[in-house]
Enzyme design. Structure first.
Site, short mmCIF file in Angstrom:
data_model
loop_
_atom_site.label_atom_id
_atom_site.label_comp_id
_atom_site.label_asym_id
_atom_site.label_seq_id
_atom_site.Cartn_x
_atom_site.Cartn_y
_atom_site.Cartn_z
N GLY A 79 66.21 -2.19 104.92
CA GLY A 79 66.65 -3.48 104.41
C GLY A 79 66.67 -3.49 102.89
O GLY A 79 65.67 -3.17 102.25
N GLY A 80 67.83 -3.82 102.32
CA GLY A 80 68.00 -3.79 100.86
C GLY A 80 67.90 -5.16 100.23
O GLY A 80 68.52 -5.42 99.20
N VAL B 94 63.80 -6.63 107.01
CA VAL B 94 65.18 -7.03 107.34
C VAL B 94 65.35 -8.55 107.41
O VAL B 94 66.36 -9.04 107.89
CB VAL B 94 65.65 -6.39 108.67
CG1 VAL B 94 65.71 -4.89 108.56
CG2 VAL B 94 64.74 -6.80 109.83
N GLY B 95 64.34 -9.28 106.96
CA GLY B 95 64.50 -10.74 106.93
C GLY B 95 63.30 -11.45 107.53
O GLY B 95 62.40 -10.81 108.08
N HIS C 170 64.44 -15.85 67.00
CA HIS C 170 64.65 -14.43 66.76
C HIS C 170 63.33 -13.77 66.39
O HIS C 170 62.55 -14.35 65.64
CB HIS C 170 65.65 -14.25 65.61
CG HIS C 170 65.80 -12.84 65.15
ND1 HIS C 170 66.57 -11.92 65.85
CD2 HIS C 170 65.26 -12.18 64.11
CE1 HIS C 170 66.51 -10.76 65.24
NE2 HIS C 170 65.72 -10.88 64.17
#
Ligand SMILES: Cc1cc2nc3c(=O)[nH]c(=O)nc-3n(C[C@H](O)[C@H](O)[C@H](O)COP(=O)(O)OP(=O)(O)OC[C@H]3O[C@@H](n4cnc5c(N)ncnc54)[C@H](O)[C@@H]3O)c2cc1C
Length: 579
Positions: free
Chosen positions: A293-294, A382-383, A555
């Site tokens: 699963g990505g 996977v979820g 900055h």
């Protein structure tokens, strides 16, 4: 041809505007670019300009009157046209809303109808689940005067504090420091024999979690909230069972969260195949790991373990990792992870697991044919699915879709007086979404009529580098038929990012080209997860590019690059050569 000037739409949620003043009157000559009238909304004023030369033939909305978006406000006769004839055939003036101003706003919120004003104060409200949805909801309810009980079957803090956001980020933080340290020679940083003390890291992780859980428990006491430990299930729409006890309530909020999905792949029960919960507490750093699963959770673990020396292979069915993320950003994330040593198989499907005597062989169908990946551990990622199986929702008549509770935008379920929040019902499974929904539900329980707005939900991914986004991706904006402009600023041109070695970073603005309204902000690079707050605020305020670029950014900060990316929308970035 005469030109009709309409009420502009100055933001995604604007429905009408007020013509606060006219700069021209009927019969005046106008030139393209002349200010015709000024529109005010609840957040800004805007000068509407003539789109052509001609004569202002008709003024259709009087000063001080409202007109709906896209309603005609004026007509300009072009040179040669007879303004008098146009004035006669001008579109009907927009119906003024000023007459309706005193009418009460109608609401269809079940909350408003089910909870009476007189109920405030003594209302007995039960919150089921003590995660970031439930405990925040409980505190808000107590602040609003309810008598609150939280039922929790494990530990206060839920997935987020115990097995999710917090412990994972403890690991991420140490992994990042280790990575910086062992790659610090160009920073003038030489640390001999740097290594990770895994046992000490596990102890620290437990300490951070315990401290936060203790903090939440303390908040319950401080707010006079009762906590009952046990598993709750509905007996009816007005009572719960917890062990042998029954708890009656006037209103309830279901906040039971989610659990890992385990797909029925042959061999998935083998030892060594784990979920994110076990991957937080390995005995030692594994030598190799396959991540199935990505998505966000899988990619965070992939980065942590790859940095600590694990050989990590990711298998993902789709052709991209981190699918909801803007494609340009997720491609940079993938390249950065490859540089950490993570190997990817996308468009690939896991078909089974076999025991190889201490290792697991993962069978994968890739576009180039079947392969087998051997590893010490396999992380199934996977979820997640709603955790409601033990609640007996049917006893209360609560509508759901395969366990996921159905709610409206007021977080109300199909049963008056019962609400649901967080992972058990939400379209977005994130801790801050659960908390936001919890506050909305609490207010509605107490008689308000607040709706949840998902437009400004930021999502953060703690990969290396971090990435974060809010609003529409470029692909979504195009799909929704926006005519868009993109502003990009590479962090290789930002001083603070160079100091921090964030060379591969990028900030990207997706902007609607009509009024330069910001639709989405996407960041990959150092501090991305902190910087996204500016993007979320910009979307919340329906800000335009101009409002970002005229805000002075300090900055040296990575935040300066936000202003540069906003300037780049119109090709005006200062620290980039003109394209
Ligand atoms: C590994 C991992 C990393 C994550 N990282 C992030 C992140 O960085 N940022 C982010 O925003 N989100 C992250 N998430 C998601 C986040 O944890 C969830 O979105 C969030 O916890 C959902 O909150 P919740 O209150 O809905 O449910 P939960 O936090 O799951 O809490 C639900 C609670 O209800 C209890 N419960 C369940 N059923 C019952 C019952 N019948 N009776 C009594 N109690 C019950 C459970 O024990 C649990 O304590 C991560 C998740 C995981 C798994």
């Amino acid at each position: 041809m005469a030109v009709t000037i309409t009420m502009p739409k100055l933001g995604l949620t604007m429905t009408e505007g007020t013509v606060s003043s006219w700069s021209k009157k009927a019969g005046d000559p106008v030139s393209e670019g002349d200010v015709l009238f000024v529109v005010s909304t609840d957040k800004l004023t805007y000068e509407v300009k003539a789109e052509c030369d001609g004569i202002l033939a008709s003024v259709l909305v009087a000063e001080g009157d409202d007109a709906p978006v896209a309603a005609p406000v004026a007509v300009i006769a072009e040179p040669g046209e007879d303004p008098a004839s146009l004035a006669e055939s001008a579109p009907a003036p927009a119906p003024s809303k000023t007459a309706d101003k005193d009418k009460p706003i109608e609401t269809t919120s079940p909350a408003a109808s089910s909870i009476q004003e007189s109920d405030r104060g003594g209302k007995k409200v039960v919150v089921i689940g003590g995660g970031p949805g439930g405990y925040v909801c409980a505190i808000k309810l107590a602040q609003l005067g309810a008598s609150v009980t939280v039922v929790e079957k494990e530990r206060m803090g839920g997935t987020c504090l115990n097995w999710g956001c917090i412990p994972t980020k403890v690991l991420v933080h140490t992994a990042e420091l280790y990575h910086e340290t062992i790659n610090g020679s160009d920073l003038g940083l030489i640390v001999k024999d740097a290594s990770v003390d895994w046992a000490a890291l596990m102890t620290r992780k437990t300490g951070v979690v315990d401290q936060l859980v203790g903090g939440v428990e303390g908040l319950m006491v401080a707010n006079g909230i009762d906590v009952v430990y046990g598993e709750a299930s509905f007996v009816s729409a007005g009572s719960l069972k917890i062990g042998n006890d029954t708890l009656e309530f006037d209103a309830a909020v279901v906040a039971t969260g989610s659990e890992t999905v385990t797909p029925p792949i042959p061999g998935v029960d083998l030892p060594g195949i784990v979920t994110s919960k076990e991957a937080l507490s390995f005995d030692s750093v594994p030598k190799s790991m396959t991540v199935v699963g990505g998505g966000v959770i899988g990619m965070e673990f992939a980065c942590v373990y790859a940095t600590l020396g694990t050989k990590v292979t990711v298998v993902e069915m789709l052709d991209t990792v981190l699918p909801p993320i803007d494609r340009e950003i997720s491609a940079i994330a993938r390249a950065s992870m490859e540089a950490l040593g993570v190997k990817f198989h996308t468009s690939s499907k896991v078909t089974g697991f076999t025991d190889k005597g201490g290792k697991i062989a993962t069978s994968v169908e890739t576009p180039d044919g079947p392969i087998s990946v051997e590893s010490e551990k396999v992380l199934m990622s996977v979820g997640r699915k709603a955790s409601t199986a033990s609640l007996n929702l049917e006893n209360a008549g609560i509508r759901h879709d395969r366990g996921k509770i159905t709610v409206d935008r007021f977080m109300a379920t199909s049963v008056p007086g019962i609400y649901a929040i967080g992972d058990c019902c939400s379209p977005i499974q994130l801790a801050h979404v659960a908390s936001a929904e919890g506050e909305i539900a609490a207010e509605n329980v107490m008689g308000e009529s607040k709706a949840m707005d998902y437009k400004t939900v930021p999502s953060c991914v703690y990969t290396m580098p971090e990435l974060a986004s809010v609003g529409l991706t470029e692909e979504e904006a195009v799909k929704r038929a926006h005519s868009i402009k993109i502003g990009r600023f590479p962090l290789s041109a930002n001083g603070k990012s160079l100091i921090m070695k964030g060379y591969d970073g990028l900030i990207k603005f997706v902007v609607d080209d009509r009024y330069d309204e910001i639709l989405g902000v996407h960041i990959i690079g150092p501090r991305a997860t902190d910087l996204i707050v500016e993007g979320a605020l910009a979307l919340r305020l329906e800000a335009t590019v101009d409002e970002v670029v005229t805000t002075i950014h300090a900055h040296p900060t990575v935040g300066e690059a936000l202003a540069e990316a906003a300037l780049a929308v119109n090709g005006k970035a200062i620290h980039m050569p003109p394209s």
